[in-house]
Design a protein around this motif. Sequence first.
Motif, PDB file in Angstrom:
ATOM      1  N   UNK A   1       6.670   5.802 -13.283  1.00  0.00           N
ATOM      2  CA  UNK A   1       5.966   6.572 -12.249  1.00  0.00           C
ATOM      3  C   UNK A   1       4.497   6.183 -12.197  1.00  0.00           C
ATOM      4  N   UNK A   2       3.912   5.944 -13.359  1.00  0.00           N
ATOM      5  CA  UNK A   2       2.507   5.532 -13.404  1.00  0.00           C
ATOM      6  C   UNK A   2       2.327   4.151 -12.782  1.00  0.00           C
ATOM      7  N   UNK A   3       3.218   3.218 -13.105  1.00  0.00           N
ATOM      8  CA  UNK A   3       3.138   1.890 -12.496  1.00  0.00           C
ATOM      9  C   UNK A   3       3.288   1.985 -10.976  1.00  0.00           C
ATOM     10  N   UNK A   4       4.173   2.856 -10.529  1.00  0.00           N
ATOM     11  CA  UNK A   4       4.376   3.005  -9.087  1.00  0.00           C
ATOM     12  C   UNK A   4       3.110   3.541  -8.425  1.00  0.00           C
ATOM     13  N   UNK A   5       2.434   4.485  -9.074  1.00  0.00           N
ATOM     14  CA  UNK A   5       1.172   4.993  -8.541  1.00  0.00           C
ATOM     15  C   UNK A   5       0.140   3.874  -8.442  1.00  0.00           C
ATOM     16  N   UNK A   6       0.132   2.988  -9.413  1.00  0.00           N
ATOM     17  CA  UNK A   6      -0.815   1.871  -9.382  1.00  0.00           C
ATOM     18  C   UNK A   6      -0.537   0.969  -8.184  1.00  0.00           C
ATOM     19  N   UNK A   7       0.728   0.635  -7.975  1.00  0.00           N
ATOM     20  CA  UNK A   7       1.096  -0.254  -6.872  1.00  0.00           C
ATOM     21  C   UNK A   7       0.774   0.386  -5.529  1.00  0.00           C
ATOM     22  N   UNK A   8       0.942   1.693  -5.439  1.00  0.00           N
ATOM     23  CA  UNK A   8       0.746   2.391  -4.173  1.00  0.00           C
ATOM     24  C   UNK A   8      -0.708   2.748  -3.899  1.00  0.00           C
ATOM     25  N   UNK A   9      -1.578   2.511  -4.868  1.00  0.00           N
ATOM     26  CA  UNK A   9      -2.988   2.846  -4.692  1.00  0.00           C
ATOM     27  C   UNK A   9      -3.622   1.956  -3.634  1.00  0.00           C
ATOM     28  N   UNK A  10      -4.693   2.465  -3.052  1.00  0.00           N
ATOM     29  CA  UNK A  10      -5.451   1.692  -2.076  1.00  0.00           C
ATOM     30  C   UNK A  10      -6.699   1.139  -2.730  1.00  0.00           C
ATOM     31  N   UNK A  11      -7.191   0.041  -2.194  1.00  0.00           N
ATOM     32  CA  UNK A  11      -8.499  -0.416  -2.634  1.00  0.00           C
ATOM     33  C   UNK A  11      -9.254  -0.939  -1.420  1.00  0.00           C
ATOM     34  N   UNK A  12     -10.535  -0.572  -1.354  1.00  0.00           N
ATOM     35  CA  UNK A  12     -11.362  -0.927  -0.201  1.00  0.00           C
ATOM     36  C   UNK A  12     -12.436  -1.954  -0.556  1.00  0.00           C
ATOM     37  N   UNK A  13     -12.798  -2.011  -1.826  1.00  0.00           N
ATOM     38  CA  UNK A  13     -13.882  -2.882  -2.256  1.00  0.00           C
ATOM     39  C   UNK A  13     -13.304  -4.254  -2.606  1.00  0.00           C
ATOM     40  N   UNK A  14     -13.157  -5.099  -1.597  1.00  0.00           N
ATOM     41  CA  UNK A  14     -12.451  -6.362  -1.793  1.00  0.00           C
ATOM     42  C   UNK A  14     -13.386  -7.465  -2.284  1.00  0.00           C
ATOM     43  N   UNK A  15     -14.062  -7.217  -3.405  1.00  0.00           N
ATOM     44  CA  UNK A  15     -14.786  -8.320  -4.025  1.00  0.00           C
ATOM     45  C   UNK A  15     -13.812  -9.102  -4.901  1.00  0.00           C
ATOM     46  N   UNK A  16     -14.288 -10.207  -5.468  1.00  0.00           N
ATOM     47  CA  UNK A  16     -13.373 -11.088  -6.176  1.00  0.00           C
ATOM     48  C   UNK A  16     -12.738 -10.438  -7.396  1.00  0.00           C
ATOM     49  N   UNK A  17     -13.510  -9.585  -8.103  1.00  0.00           N
ATOM     50  CA  UNK A  17     -12.952  -8.936  -9.281  1.00  0.00           C
ATOM     51  C   UNK A  17     -11.817  -8.000  -8.941  1.00  0.00           C
ATOM     52  N   UNK A  18     -12.006  -7.207  -7.886  1.00  0.00           N
ATOM     53  CA  UNK A  18     -10.962  -6.270  -7.482  1.00  0.00           C
ATOM     54  C   UNK A  18      -9.749  -7.009  -6.926  1.00  0.00           C
ATOM     55  N   UNK A  19      -9.994  -8.067  -6.160  1.00  0.00           N
ATOM     56  CA  UNK A  19      -8.881  -8.866  -5.644  1.00  0.00           C
ATOM     57  C   UNK A  19      -8.051  -9.445  -6.786  1.00  0.00           C
ATOM     58  N   UNK A  20      -8.724  -9.932  -7.817  1.00  0.00           N
ATOM     59  CA  UNK A  20      -8.021 -10.495  -8.968  1.00  0.00           C
ATOM     60  C   UNK A  20      -7.210  -9.431  -9.695  1.00  0.00           C
ATOM     61  N   UNK A  21      -7.815  -8.260  -9.892  1.00  0.00           N
ATOM     62  CA  UNK A  21      -7.108  -7.178 -10.587  1.00  0.00           C
ATOM     63  C   UNK A  21      -5.823  -6.804  -9.849  1.00  0.00           C
ATOM     64  N   UNK A  22      -5.920  -6.713  -8.522  1.00  0.00           N
ATOM     65  CA  UNK A  22      -4.746  -6.349  -7.741  1.00  0.00           C
ATOM     66  C   UNK A  22      -3.693  -7.445  -7.782  1.00  0.00           C
ATOM     67  N   UNK A  23      -4.138  -8.683  -7.668  1.00  0.00           N
ATOM     68  CA  UNK A  23      -3.184  -9.790  -7.711  1.00  0.00           C
ATOM     69  C   UNK A  23      -2.435  -9.814  -9.040  1.00  0.00           C
ATOM     70  N   UNK A  24      -3.171  -9.586 -10.130  1.00  0.00           N
ATOM     71  CA  UNK A  24      -2.537  -9.587 -11.452  1.00  0.00           C
ATOM     72  C   UNK A  24      -1.502  -8.472 -11.558  1.00  0.00           C
ATOM     73  N   UNK A  25      -1.844  -7.288 -11.079  1.00  0.00           N
ATOM     74  CA  UNK A  25      -0.908  -6.173 -11.117  1.00  0.00           C
ATOM     75  C   UNK A  25       0.342  -6.486 -10.304  1.00  0.00           C
TER      76      UNK A  25
END
Length: 334
Positions: free
Chosen positions: A165-189
């Motif tokens: 359930x926690x992993x699902x919440x992570x996948x379903x989360x939104x992110x607006x700050x599309x700098x390179x660090x955040x993009x990388x974190x999302x891609x890795x997840x």
Amino acid sequence: HADQDTVESSLLYLVERLDGTMKLLAPDEFSKLHAQKLLSRFLTDKDTKNAAVALTTLLRVQKPDSNGRPAAKPIASIWRDYGSQFVSLKMPDEAVAAYTRATDLEPNDTNALYGLSCALHRQGKLDEAIVLLQRVTEIAPQHANVWVHLGNALHGTGRDDEANAAYRRAIESDFNDKNEGELNNWAWLLATCPVESLRQPQRAVEYAQQAVQLAPENTHYLNTLGVAQYRVGEYDSAIASLQKSVDLRNGHEAWDFFFLAMAHRQLGQLDQATDWYVQAIEWMKANDPNNEELIRFQVEAEECLEISTPADVTAGTHRISDDATSLTTEPAED
């Protein structure tokens, strides 16, 4: 008057002495940033004497409260940064102590709470880590990496339904700050989520490519791109990205090696695959035998290479992972 070969005792002693007694000057952001950079460098080099000087400077440029005492928030941020430095120095007990000081001063500092939970996780104190992570999700539920770490901790205690359930919440989360660090974190997840059914590798490739475009020589982003490319079956591209990561890294790491092994195996290049697998195992033994994520990748690689006798990497020196211990969008260590 601590031993010059160690960082922790002399610096902790210094902070204890300065914490409530030093007269503080007006804030100077340039001096503050300069001191922070110096402190980071000296801590990394275990240069105790100069680190003490840098820490003194850092404390002096903090703005005092109305009574002339160190204001709680800036002092808490110093302890939080201090905890992060101890993580980098592979000193978990000191990291926990520093993060605890930060949370004592600022109980709702989500970065400090998150960092403390990560440090406790590395000590094997999963129940304590879970409590803190659950608290962070209540304060800042939008942070996907908190949900990921919560899922990892829950999984480690056998609470698999809650972990999923926690992993699902992570996948379903939104992110607006599309700098390179955040993009990388999302891609890795999206590429490596422990729950395979929740992975979205094509989206991972897109985000990772954007991160690499913004920072072409960042080895962590190249590693993420290579892993995502492997997940979608682009094995030649994966090898190119991962090989570039290896070439640019000061120290080669198993996160590259395991996926290089699997990509070569998928192309029928068994000799190269075996060589990379052996390097990955040797790196784990020497550096990080208990890393949960690497253990998952080891199992995956052994299945891919059809290795019937899994390697034993338990004999080695445990290392604290350098993954992010902050909720800010600093580049994440894979």
